[in-house]
Each structure stands twice: as structure tokens, then as C-alpha cells.
Scaffold this motif. Structure first.
Motif, PDB file in Angstrom:
ATOM      1  N   ALA A  50       0.866  -1.176   0.000  1.00  0.00           N
ATOM      2  CA  ALA A  50       0.000   0.000   0.000  1.00  0.00           C
ATOM      3  C   ALA A  50       0.902   1.225   0.000  1.00  0.00           C
ATOM      4  CB  ALA A  50      -0.903   0.015   1.228  1.00  0.00           C
ATOM      5  N   THR A  51       0.669   2.111  -0.949  1.00  0.00           N
ATOM      6  CA  THR A  51       1.465   3.316  -1.040  1.00  0.00           C
ATOM      7  C   THR A  51       0.556   4.512  -1.243  1.00  0.00           C
ATOM      8  OG1 THR A  51       3.329   4.352  -2.172  1.00  0.00           O
ATOM      9  CG2 THR A  51       1.822   3.090  -3.525  1.00  0.00           C
ATOM     10  N   HIS A  52       0.922   5.640  -0.660  1.00  0.00           N
ATOM     11  CA  HIS A  52       0.085   6.826  -0.840  1.00  0.00           C
ATOM     12  C   HIS A  52       0.171   7.286  -2.290  1.00  0.00           C
ATOM     13  CE1 HIS A  52       3.546   9.535  -0.816  1.00  0.00           C
ATOM     14  NE2 HIS A  52       3.980   8.901   0.255  1.00  0.00           N
ATOM     15  N   ARG A  53      -0.817   8.007  -2.728  1.00  0.00           N
ATOM     16  CA  ARG A  53      -1.002   8.336  -4.144  1.00  0.00           C
ATOM     17  C   ARG A  53       0.147   9.114  -4.760  1.00  0.00           C
ATOM     18  NH1 ARG A  53      -6.144  12.063  -4.301  1.00  0.00           N
ATOM     19  NH2 ARG A  53      -6.405  10.688  -6.049  1.00  0.00           N
ATOM     20  N   ASP A  54       0.988   9.784  -3.968  1.00  0.00           N
ATOM     21  CA  ASP A  54       2.101  10.546  -4.523  1.00  0.00           C
ATOM     22  C   ASP A  54       3.393   9.749  -4.628  1.00  0.00           C
ATOM     23  OD1 ASP A  54       0.534  12.800  -4.823  1.00  0.00           O
ATOM     24  OD2 ASP A  54       1.031  13.577  -2.834  1.00  0.00           O
ATOM     25  N   ASP A  55       3.384   8.505  -4.191  1.00  0.00           N
ATOM     26  CA  ASP A  55       4.570   7.659  -4.248  1.00  0.00           C
ATOM     27  C   ASP A  55       4.446   6.706  -5.425  1.00  0.00           C
ATOM     28  OD1 ASP A  55       6.817   6.148  -3.749  1.00  0.00           O
ATOM     29  OD2 ASP A  55       6.300   5.691  -1.681  1.00  0.00           O
ATOM     30  N   ARG A  56       5.438   6.653  -6.275  1.00  0.00           N
ATOM     31  CA  ARG A  56       5.374   5.800  -7.467  1.00  0.00           C
ATOM     32  C   ARG A  56       5.815   4.363  -7.204  1.00  0.00           C
ATOM     33  NH1 ARG A  56       4.885   9.108 -12.161  1.00  0.00           N
ATOM     34  NH2 ARG A  56       5.196  11.285 -11.639  1.00  0.00           N
ATOM     35  N   SER A  57       6.362   4.091  -6.035  1.00  0.00           N
ATOM     36  CA  SER A  57       6.851   2.759  -5.695  1.00  0.00           C
ATOM     37  C   SER A  57       5.954   2.151  -4.623  1.00  0.00           C
ATOM     38  CB  SER A  57       8.286   2.861  -5.172  1.00  0.00           C
ATOM     39  OG  SER A  57       8.681   1.656  -4.578  1.00  0.00           O
ATOM     40  N   PHE A  58       5.681   0.870  -4.737  1.00  0.00           N
ATOM     41  CA  PHE A  58       4.850   0.213  -3.733  1.00  0.00           C
ATOM     42  C   PHE A  58       5.621  -0.117  -2.461  1.00  0.00           C
ATOM     43  CE2 PHE A  58       1.697  -0.285  -7.026  1.00  0.00           C
ATOM     44  CZ  PHE A  58       0.531  -0.149  -6.308  1.00  0.00           C
ATOM     45  N   GLY A  59       6.930  -0.098  -2.489  1.00  0.00           N
ATOM     46  CA  GLY A  59       7.714  -0.314  -1.274  1.00  0.00           C
ATOM     47  C   GLY A  59       7.686  -1.746  -0.783  1.00  0.00           C
ATOM     48  N   PHE A  87      -4.643   5.814  -0.938  1.00  0.00           N
ATOM     49  CA  PHE A  87      -3.568   4.859  -1.176  1.00  0.00           C
ATOM     50  C   PHE A  87      -3.920   3.939  -2.336  1.00  0.00           C
ATOM     51  CE2 PHE A  87      -2.674   6.298   2.983  1.00  0.00           C
ATOM     52  CZ  PHE A  87      -1.349   6.027   3.257  1.00  0.00           C
ATOM     53  N   ASP A  88      -2.893   3.432  -2.984  1.00  0.00           N
ATOM     54  CA  ASP A  88      -3.044   2.369  -3.967  1.00  0.00           C
ATOM     55  C   ASP A  88      -2.647   1.075  -3.266  1.00  0.00           C
ATOM     56  OD1 ASP A  88      -3.678   4.325  -5.850  1.00  0.00           O
ATOM     57  OD2 ASP A  88      -1.578   4.577  -6.400  1.00  0.00           O
ATOM     58  N   VAL A  89      -3.470   0.032  -3.439  1.00  0.00           N
ATOM     59  CA  VAL A  89      -3.249  -1.234  -2.739  1.00  0.00           C
ATOM     60  C   VAL A  89      -3.036  -2.331  -3.777  1.00  0.00           C
ATOM     61  CG1 VAL A  89      -4.259  -2.933  -1.167  1.00  0.00           C
ATOM     62  CG2 VAL A  89      -4.673  -0.488  -0.799  1.00  0.00           C
ATOM     63  N   ARG A  90      -1.959  -3.088  -3.591  1.00  0.00           N
ATOM     64  CA  ARG A  90      -1.655  -4.213  -4.490  1.00  0.00           C
ATOM     65  C   ARG A  90      -1.565  -5.487  -3.668  1.00  0.00           C
ATOM     66  NH1 ARG A  90       2.809  -3.173  -8.632  1.00  0.00           N
ATOM     67  NH2 ARG A  90       0.979  -2.326  -9.681  1.00  0.00           N
ATOM     68  N   VAL A  91      -2.212  -6.544  -4.175  1.00  0.00           N
ATOM     69  CA  VAL A  91      -2.221  -7.854  -3.525  1.00  0.00           C
ATOM     70  C   VAL A  91      -1.633  -8.871  -4.493  1.00  0.00           C
ATOM     71  CG1 VAL A  91      -3.723  -9.666  -2.605  1.00  0.00           C
ATOM     72  CG2 VAL A  91      -4.240  -7.263  -2.145  1.00  0.00           C
ATOM     73  N   ARG A  92      -0.721  -9.696  -3.992  1.00  0.00           N
ATOM     74  CA  ARG A  92      -0.121 -10.752  -4.818  1.00  0.00           C
ATOM     75  C   ARG A  92      -0.397 -12.103  -4.155  1.00  0.00           C
ATOM     76  NH1 ARG A  92       5.224  -8.990  -5.904  1.00  0.00           N
ATOM     77  NH2 ARG A  92       4.235  -7.863  -7.604  1.00  0.00           N
ATOM     78  N   TYR A  93      -0.912 -13.024  -4.956  1.00  0.00           N
ATOM     79  CA  TYR A  93      -1.220 -14.366  -4.469  1.00  0.00           C
ATOM     80  C   TYR A  93       0.016 -15.258  -4.511  1.00  0.00           C
ATOM     81  CZ  TYR A  93      -6.080 -12.997  -5.091  1.00  0.00           C
ATOM     82  OH  TYR A  93      -7.274 -12.355  -5.015  1.00  0.00           O
ATOM     83  N   GLU A  94      -0.063 -16.379  -3.807  1.00  0.00           N
ATOM     84  CA  GLU A  94       1.063 -17.314  -3.786  1.00  0.00           C
ATOM     85  C   GLU A  94       1.309 -17.936  -5.166  1.00  0.00           C
ATOM     86  OE1 GLU A  94       0.521 -20.698  -1.234  1.00  0.00           O
ATOM     87  OE2 GLU A  94      -1.584 -20.898  -1.778  1.00  0.00           O
TER      88      GLU A  94
END
Length: 123
Positions: A50-59, A87-94
């Protein structure tokens, strides 16, 4: 100075420091934690970003060494959140599949629900 008086001073200093830290953490009055809810019956969630909208990297992966097993949930807190709600939220499955939800208001949402078809709902 007596040991008793030194201990009292140390206790007061620790209490004040703890109160200042708590105030700084919730300075704007919003909590940004959210529960990641995996509604899949068979695939675990391997990573959450999860990264705030002004950050281009998900960290970093907010799950660390953990996973969200099928039909379970886990609470996470995004990094560097002060002053941001969107925030932008990214989920990755196994299995390597991933899905991203853009523009999630974490000042209002308390759950990110990941459906078996890969859709993300916010509650």
C-alpha cells in the motif's frame, strides 16, 4: 538523589515520551490500518503493498514473513502514511497472480476484501 526518587523521575519521563509518540502517530486523527480479507477458498495471499497516491513505488511487503491463508484475514499498517488518506493497494497471491486497487481511502476504509476472481472490494 535517592533510588526511589530516580525511579519516579524515570517513570514520569517514560510516560511522557510514550504519550508524545502516541500523539505523533495519530496527529491528524485518522487510522490507516486495514484488514486484508482473503475470501478465496484455495489460494493464499503472499504479499500486500500500500502506497500513498504521490509515491510511485509500492515499497515493502506489509505482510513481511506472513501470508493471509484462504478464508482468513490479517491487519496491516502502511508505511509513511502521515498526512495521506488515498492509497493504492496491491495484492499478490502465492501463485503469482496480482491485482491492484487504485485510490483507496484508508482514512475511511477498514477492510480490503480480495475475492476469488481477483477483484478487490473496500469496506
Amino acid at each position: 538523589m535517592s533510588i526511589s526518587k530516580s525511579l519516579k523521575i524515570a517513570a514520569v519521563a517514560l510516560a511522557l515520551a510514550g504519550g508524545a509518540a502516541a500523539t505523533a502517530q495519530a496527529r491528524d486523527g485518522y487510522q490507516r490500518w486495514f484488514d486484508v480479507v482473503n475470501t478465496s477458498g484455495s489460494v493464499a495471499i503472499h504479499s500486500v503493498y500500500a502506497t500513498h497516491r504521490d509515491d510511485r513505488s509500492f515499497g515493502r511487503d506489509l505482510l513481511g514473513d506472513s501470508m493471509v491463508a484462504p478464508r482468513s484475514s490479517l491487519r496491516v499498517q502502511p508505511d509513511f502514511h502521515s498526512g495521506y488518506c488515498i492509497f493504492d493497494v496491491r495484492v499478490r497471491y502465492e501463485n503469482g497472480a496480482q491485482v491492484t486497487r487504485w485510490g483507496v481511502n484508508l482514512c475511511q476504509a477498514t477492510a480490503v476484501i480480495v475475492n476469488p476472481n481477483g477483484a478487490i472490494q473496500v469496506r
